[in-house]
Write an enzyme that holds these catalytic residues in place. Sequence first.
Site, PDB file in Angstrom:
ATOM      1  CG  ASP A 192      -0.204  -0.079   2.531  1.00  0.00           C
ATOM      2  OD1 ASP A 192       1.004  -0.346   2.514  1.00  0.00           O
ATOM      3  OD2 ASP A 192      -0.844   0.129   3.580  1.00  0.00           O
TER       4      ASP A 192
ATOM      5  CG  HIS B 139      24.579   4.832 -17.253  1.00  0.00           C
ATOM      6  ND1 HIS B 139      23.582   4.688 -18.183  1.00  0.00           N
ATOM      7  CD2 HIS B 139      25.146   6.040 -17.509  1.00  0.00           C
ATOM      8  CE1 HIS B 139      23.555   5.749 -18.983  1.00  0.00           C
ATOM      9  NE2 HIS B 139      24.494   6.580 -18.581  1.00  0.00           N
TER      10      HIS B 139
ATOM     11  CG  ASP C  12      27.168  11.654 -14.366  1.00  0.00           C
ATOM     12  OD1 ASP C  12      26.458  12.668 -14.235  1.00  0.00           O
ATOM     13  OD2 ASP C  12      27.236  11.019 -15.437  1.00  0.00           O
TER      14      ASP C  12
ATOM     15  CG  ASP D  13      23.879  15.252 -16.383  1.00  0.00           C
ATOM     16  OD1 ASP D  13      24.538  14.752 -15.447  1.00  0.00           O
ATOM     17  OD2 ASP D  13      23.647  14.646 -17.444  1.00  0.00           O
TER      18      ASP D  13
ATOM     19  CG  HIS E  80      30.034   8.506 -23.621  1.00  0.00           C
ATOM     20  ND1 HIS E  80      30.231   9.864 -23.760  1.00  0.00           N
ATOM     21  CD2 HIS E  80      30.856   8.109 -22.608  1.00  0.00           C
ATOM     22  CE1 HIS E  80      31.123  10.273 -22.878  1.00  0.00           C
ATOM     23  NE2 HIS E  80      31.536   9.233 -22.177  1.00  0.00           N
TER      24      HIS E  80
ATOM     25  CG  HIS F   3      22.598  14.318 -22.506  1.00  0.00           C
ATOM     26  ND1 HIS F   3      21.855  15.106 -21.654  1.00  0.00           N
ATOM     27  CD2 HIS F   3      23.559  13.738 -21.733  1.00  0.00           C
ATOM     28  CE1 HIS F   3      22.341  15.004 -20.416  1.00  0.00           C
ATOM     29  NE2 HIS F   3      23.380  14.187 -20.446  1.00  0.00           N
TER      30      HIS F   3
ATOM     31  CG  HIS G 250      19.819  11.287 -21.063  1.00  0.00           C
ATOM     32  ND1 HIS G 250      20.039   9.954 -20.822  1.00  0.00           N
ATOM     33  CD2 HIS G 250      20.946  11.909 -20.646  1.00  0.00           C
ATOM     34  CE1 HIS G 250      21.230   9.780 -20.278  1.00  0.00           C
ATOM     35  NE2 HIS G 250      21.803  10.957 -20.166  1.00  0.00           N
TER      36      HIS G 250
ATOM     37  CD  GLU H 141      27.671  13.639 -20.616  1.00  0.00           C
ATOM     38  OE1 GLU H 141      28.032  12.801 -19.763  1.00  0.00           O
ATOM     39  OE2 GLU H 141      26.482  13.960 -20.804  1.00  0.00           O
TER      40      GLU H 141
ATOM     41  CE1 TYR I 149      33.843   7.003 -18.534  1.00  0.00           C
ATOM     42  CE2 TYR I 149      33.906   7.083 -20.933  1.00  0.00           C
ATOM     43  CZ  TYR I 149      33.453   7.587 -19.727  1.00  0.00           C
ATOM     44  OH  TYR I 149      32.619   8.681 -19.721  1.00  0.00           O
TER      45      TYR I 149
ATOM     46  NE  ARG J 233      30.179  10.727 -17.436  1.00  0.00           N
ATOM     47  CZ  ARG J 233      30.203   9.503 -16.902  1.00  0.00           C
ATOM     48  NH1 ARG J 233      30.961   8.557 -17.448  1.00  0.00           N
ATOM     49  NH2 ARG J 233      29.488   9.224 -15.824  1.00  0.00           N
TER      50      ARG J 233
ATOM     51  CD  GLU K 166      27.223  15.568 -17.641  1.00  0.00           C
ATOM     52  OE1 GLU K 166      26.169  15.483 -18.299  1.00  0.00           O
ATOM     53  OE2 GLU K 166      27.482  14.820 -16.665  1.00  0.00           O
TER      54      GLU K 166
END
Length: 443
Positions: free
Chosen positions: A41, A247, A264, A275, A354, A358, A365, A389, A393, A410, A412
Amino acid sequence: MATILTTATAATAHRRQALAKKIKNGIVVITATAEAVRSRDTFYAPYRHNSYLYYLSGCIEPHTALILTADNGELTNEYFLCRAPDAHAARWEGKRLHAKTAKRQLAIADTADIERLPPFLAEHAARYETLFYIPGSDTALDNTIIGGMQQRRANNRRGARFPHTLVDVSTLLDEMRLIKDEYEITQMRHAAALSAAGAMAAMQAAAAGARYEHEIEAAIIHRYRSGGGEHAFAPIVAAGKNACVLHYRHNNARIKAEQGVLVDTGCEFAGYAGDITRCFPQNGVWQGGFREVYAVVLAAQKSALRAAVAGVSLEKLETIATKKLVAGLRALKLCRGSADTILRKQSYRRFYMHSLGHWLGMDVHDVGSVREANGNSRCLRPGMVLTIEPGLYIPDEDDIPPALRGIGIRIEDDVLITRQGQEVLTASAPKLPQEIRAWMRGN
């Protein structure tokens, strides 16, 4: 219980008028689903509103709907559907938006009970050939619309009417949302400032002796909540080789002395997201492979930031950053051969998998195509907000020099494109090694 984040009603009213001009003739319906059960609930909290509905109305409550009609490009009717007042629910969860309060808070004159959505929609859709909605966003609405079309076909000889053409209105709204208005820019500046403050809180937590990733995560969330916001997505706090997982979600590893940390994170404020990503050594001392890889990524990000102005394409920005990364990978002896060969074969993708960034807005995003209508790469325009960004890696594998293994970097920032050039919304968070070291040491 969700509350109302009231936008400037003039801004939302202007957006509804602008949408009417785009659809010309037809009816629009956009809904927010009911709260989702988390366990027995209890519900997932806080409830995350439908960004499209919020964009057009300013409401973030669940189980609501907005209906608009347009004739010859003019907005002819607008209705807001919400739940009826409920004294029992109010005692347990707080007051909810209802017809009278919706009129006052959202400046939408006509309201109705959300439980009447199917017949209400059928009634007002009957004189239009085209219905605009977002397929797949609300199963109940999908079923209502399909049912209306089936009823029209079954009773066509009796004069039953329902739109026979369905159009995904998100394609129109996504283009509108790409260009932020002044109200949105104000909120995004604040969201970005809180995001930068969260990254800085992470640095301070590490300097203060945080032993686990989740301790840094707690410092970030505390900063957001104390500033009136909340995290736009679950913070990534990745120590050591965890930073090579793009991620990473666990945030439960122990942070070793002198280990690199990637953070991040982003704050959501008034429905708009920031971000930011920052990397720093646990003790603030830059040395060895971490320092070398960081320098490469920082150079790539600086180059792309300088070029991010109106008229420049996203593809051009990507090329500028990638060339810098490739030059760095060659210097680190992680990629062999000429720069042209590495770029042509995309062998750099082992370390940079990547894109450069974005769109940013109501969603982290955010919506909007990266391509123009003619298929070319989208060119930047004033009012657009995007992240820049680049990252590298380096896997912990045998063919990698030992000093570079397991390093993830990274960097950003959030960038608003202006008529004069650009505004880096997250510039308050240090990113030069000497600046980060000074901040972590309290200088």
